[in-house]
Design an enzyme around this catalytic site. Structure first.
Site, PDB file in Angstrom:
ATOM      1  N   HIS A  34       1.197  -1.525   0.113  1.00 14.11           N
ATOM      2  CA  HIS A  34       0.091  -0.359   0.244  1.00 14.11           C
ATOM      3  C   HIS A  34       1.084   1.508  -0.210  1.00 14.11           C
ATOM      4  O   HIS A  34       1.766   1.510   0.592  1.00 14.11           O
ATOM      5  CB  HIS A  34      -0.920   0.345   1.880  1.00 14.11           C
ATOM      6  CG  HIS A  34      -0.044  -0.514   2.611  1.00 14.11           C
ATOM      7  ND1 HIS A  34       0.716   0.390   3.096  1.00 14.11           N
ATOM      8  CD2 HIS A  34      -0.337  -1.595   3.580  1.00 14.11           C
ATOM      9  CE1 HIS A  34       1.033   0.565   4.120  1.00 14.11           C
ATOM     10  NE2 HIS A  34       0.413  -0.585   4.251  1.00 14.11           N
ATOM     11  N   HIS A  37       4.091   1.725   2.362  1.00 15.22           N
ATOM     12  CA  HIS A  37       4.607   0.603   2.018  1.00 15.22           C
ATOM     13  C   HIS A  37       5.544   1.835   1.017  1.00 15.22           C
ATOM     14  O   HIS A  37       7.286   2.051   1.009  1.00 15.22           O
ATOM     15  CB  HIS A  37       4.593  -0.864   1.335  1.00 15.22           C
ATOM     16  CG  HIS A  37       4.359  -1.363   2.670  1.00 15.22           C
ATOM     17  ND1 HIS A  37       2.832  -1.804   2.563  1.00 15.22           N
ATOM     18  CD2 HIS A  37       4.658  -2.769   3.094  1.00 15.22           C
ATOM     19  CE1 HIS A  37       2.862  -3.717   2.974  1.00 15.22           C
ATOM     20  NE2 HIS A  37       3.885  -3.087   3.558  1.00 15.22           N
ATOM     21  N   GLN A  61       6.620 -15.613  11.983  1.00 15.92           N
ATOM     22  CA  GLN A  61       6.398 -13.983  12.936  1.00 15.92           C
ATOM     23  C   GLN A  61       5.204 -14.699  13.337  1.00 15.92           C
ATOM     24  O   GLN A  61       4.741 -13.487  14.448  1.00 15.92           O
ATOM     25  CB  GLN A  61       7.047 -13.659  12.611  1.00 15.92           C
ATOM     26  CG  GLN A  61       6.095 -12.620  11.240  1.00 15.92           C
ATOM     27  CD  GLN A  61       7.221 -11.402  10.839  1.00 15.92           C
ATOM     28  OE1 GLN A  61       7.815 -11.282   9.989  1.00 15.92           O
ATOM     29  NE2 GLN A  61       6.190 -10.501  10.737  1.00 15.92           N
ATOM     30  N   GLY A 149       9.073   1.132   8.992  1.00 15.45           N
ATOM     31  CA  GLY A 149       8.530   2.475   9.444  1.00 15.45           C
ATOM     32  C   GLY A 149       7.621   1.890  10.824  1.00 15.45           C
ATOM     33  O   GLY A 149       7.736   1.393  11.117  1.00 15.45           O
ATOM     34  N   LYS A 151       5.038   2.755  11.933  1.00 18.46           N
ATOM     35  CA  LYS A 151       3.907   2.293  12.904  1.00 18.46           C
ATOM     36  C   LYS A 151       4.113   0.505  13.402  1.00 18.46           C
ATOM     37  O   LYS A 151       3.508   1.022  14.516  1.00 18.46           O
ATOM     38  CB  LYS A 151       2.868   1.897  11.314  1.00 18.46           C
ATOM     39  CG  LYS A 151       1.884   1.157  11.809  1.00 18.46           C
ATOM     40  CD  LYS A 151       0.680   0.611  10.610  1.00 18.46           C
ATOM     41  CE  LYS A 151       0.316   0.109  11.076  1.00 18.46           C
ATOM     42  NZ  LYS A 151       0.302  -1.927  11.183  1.00 18.46           N
ATOM     43  N   ASP A 152       4.888  -0.093  12.873  1.00 20.72           N
ATOM     44  CA  ASP A 152       5.899  -0.863  13.892  1.00 20.72           C
ATOM     45  C   ASP A 152       6.480  -0.537  14.788  1.00 20.72           C
ATOM     46  O   ASP A 152       8.361  -0.388  14.424  1.00 20.72           O
ATOM     47  CB  ASP A 152       5.762  -2.298  13.050  1.00 20.72           C
ATOM     48  CG  ASP A 152       4.773  -2.219  12.029  1.00 20.72           C
ATOM     49  OD1 ASP A 152       4.057  -2.872  12.838  1.00 20.72           O
ATOM     50  OD2 ASP A 152       4.577  -2.154  10.712  1.00 20.72           O
ATOM     51  N   SER A 188      -1.720  -3.478   5.646  1.00 20.90           N
ATOM     52  CA  SER A 188      -1.947  -4.534   4.987  1.00 20.90           C
ATOM     53  C   SER A 188      -3.571  -5.854   5.373  1.00 20.90           C
ATOM     54  O   SER A 188      -3.979  -6.350   4.585  1.00 20.90           O
ATOM     55  CB  SER A 188      -1.479  -5.703   4.234  1.00 20.90           C
ATOM     56  OG  SER A 188       0.153  -5.334   3.635  1.00 20.90           O
TER      57      SER A 188
HETATM   58  P1  AMP Z   1       4.629  -5.425   6.598  1.00 24.71           P
HETATM   59  O1  AMP Z   1       5.201  -5.741   4.789  1.00 24.71           O
HETATM   60  O2  AMP Z   1       3.438  -4.980   7.040  1.00 24.71           O
HETATM   61  O3  AMP Z   1       6.311  -6.458   7.260  1.00 24.71           O
HETATM   62  O4  AMP Z   1       6.125  -3.611   6.259  1.00 24.71           O
HETATM   63  C1  AMP Z   1       6.677  -3.607   5.567  1.00 24.71           C
HETATM   64  C2  AMP Z   1       7.690  -2.734   6.226  1.00 24.71           C
HETATM   65  O5  AMP Z   1       6.036  -1.087   5.810  1.00 24.71           O
HETATM   66  C3  AMP Z   1       7.439  -2.907   8.008  1.00 24.71           C
HETATM   67  O6  AMP Z   1       8.860  -1.836   8.056  1.00 24.71           O
HETATM   68  C4  AMP Z   1       6.424  -1.878   8.308  1.00 24.71           C
HETATM   69  O7  AMP Z   1       6.716  -0.641   9.595  1.00 24.71           O
HETATM   70  C5  AMP Z   1       6.738  -0.722   7.379  1.00 24.71           C
HETATM   71  N1  AMP Z   1       4.508   0.604   6.904  1.00 24.71           N
HETATM   72  C6  AMP Z   1       3.788  -0.433   7.085  1.00 24.71           C
HETATM   73  N2  AMP Z   1       2.878  -0.102   6.724  1.00 24.71           N
HETATM   74  C7  AMP Z   1       3.040   1.381   7.405  1.00 24.71           C
HETATM   75  C8  AMP Z   1       2.962   2.886   7.514  1.00 24.71           C
HETATM   76  N3  AMP Z   1       1.368   2.807   7.623  1.00 24.71           N
HETATM   77  N4  AMP Z   1       3.894   3.621   7.848  1.00 24.71           N
HETATM   78  C9  AMP Z   1       5.001   3.707   7.695  1.00 24.71           C
HETATM   79  N5  AMP Z   1       5.258   2.858   7.627  1.00 24.71           N
HETATM   80  C10 AMP Z   1       4.543   1.136   7.434  1.00 24.71           C
END
Ligand code: AMP
Length: 281
Positions: A34, A37, A61, A149, A151-152, A188
């Site tokens: 999205h 990312h 995980q 990110g 967010k995490d 996601s």
């Molecule tokens: P994920 O696919 O959920 O493992 O996320 C991959 C990377 O994207 C991780 O570093 C997340 O923290 C980052 N991420 C996911 N959503 C967001 C968001 N809304 N804003 C900023 N970073 C994000």
């Protein structure tokens, strides 16, 4: 844009970049991409000459097998988006590519209390799983810049700890949380929300804003109780609503003179959402 599926092909491509002295920026993801990312990809492009993105839904995980099974997988759309955002190299491994010896007996990392608070408490084993996949990806990619990110946020602290344990020191860039126009943090998992729940989900952001505006006026415990009641009334099942010290995620019961952060995790119709915000920027 190059797309590779094996470690060997990844190494061969990376070798070409290294031979030209190009700096390597890395964005690890689980796909279902999205704009959050993609903002990380754009930021990486600005900070490194070559942008590598991995797409891997890491089974070790997920503490909830249902969550793993239902995790959205949209590879074709992801590749189109990454191409449009000028990623250079995309790594899409199968599970056995990352865990050639299987996933039954994997190593353990000394992640300290960060592993057992907040997300760690509600998702036992989650951060060991994150550390396991990230160690393997970092060993393969050996990035100069690692972009993740905010967010995490807890995951960012865990990865900083992992980098210390591994003796690696890429530049670590924590990208601010990217939000929908109504404030909901992009995720996601948002795709799994019904229209009604999608409208309700913005209450998490509003709760963080409320905590940010009220922490000087109310005892922390009271503030957390008020916010929890509002979320519950809207149908959320709450894991936590807390204020914690940004540096180590120690839960705070009263204001202190460091950076403080509100963090919320709550489930709406089976979809677990997390978000956080600095309350004294
Ligand atoms: P994920 O696919 O959920 O493992 O996320 C991959 C990377 O994207 C991780 O570093 C997340 O923290 C980052 N991420 C996911 N959503 C967001 C968001 N809304 N804003 C900023 N970073 C994000």
């Amino acid at each position: 844009m190059n797309v590779v599926y094996t470690r060997e092909a990844l190494q061969a491509e990376l070798q070409k970049y290294r031979a030209q002295q190009q700096s390597i920026g890395f964005v690890p993801t689980m796909g279902a991409l999205h704009d959050g990312h993609l903002a990380l990809v754009d930021a990486t492009r600005r900070q490194a000459s070559c942008t590598v993105v991995s797409i891997f839904v890491n089974p070790v995980q997920f503490n909830d097998p249902q969550d793993y099974a239902l995790y959205p997988r949209t590879i074709e759309a992801d590749l189109q988006l990454l191409d449009a955002h000028q990623a250079d190299l995309v790594f899409i491994p199968e599970v056995q590519e990352i865990y050639p010896q299987g996933t039954a007996h994997l190593e353990t990392y000394a992640l300290g209390t960060l592993e057992t608070v907040l997300e760690g408490a509600y998702r036992p084993g989650h951060f060991q799983g994150v550390a396991r996949v990230m160690r393997r990806l970092l060993e393969l990619v050996q990035p100069d810049v690692l972009v993740m990110g905010e967010k995490d946020y807890q995951q960012c602290l865990i990865i900083q700890r992992l980098l210390q344990l591994m003796g690696l020191s890429p530049r670590f860039y924590m990208h601010p949380t990217v939000r929908e126009t109504d404030g909901l943090a992009m995720s996601s998992r948002n795709r799994r929300l019904s229209d009604t729940d999608r409208r309700k989900a913005t209450l998490i952001y509003e709760s963080l804003m409320y905590i940010s505006s009220q922490w000087r006026n109310m005892p922390f415990e009271r503030l957390q109780a008020v916010v929890s009641e509002q979320l519950q009334a809207a149908g959320f099942v709450i894991d936590y609503v807390v204020i914690a010290r940004s540096a180590d995620l120690q839960i705070l019961h009263a204001p202190e003179d460091t950076q403080m952060r509100a963090l919320i995790a709550a489930t709406l119709s089976g979809v677990r959402l997390i978000d956080n915000m600095v309350i004294n920027p």
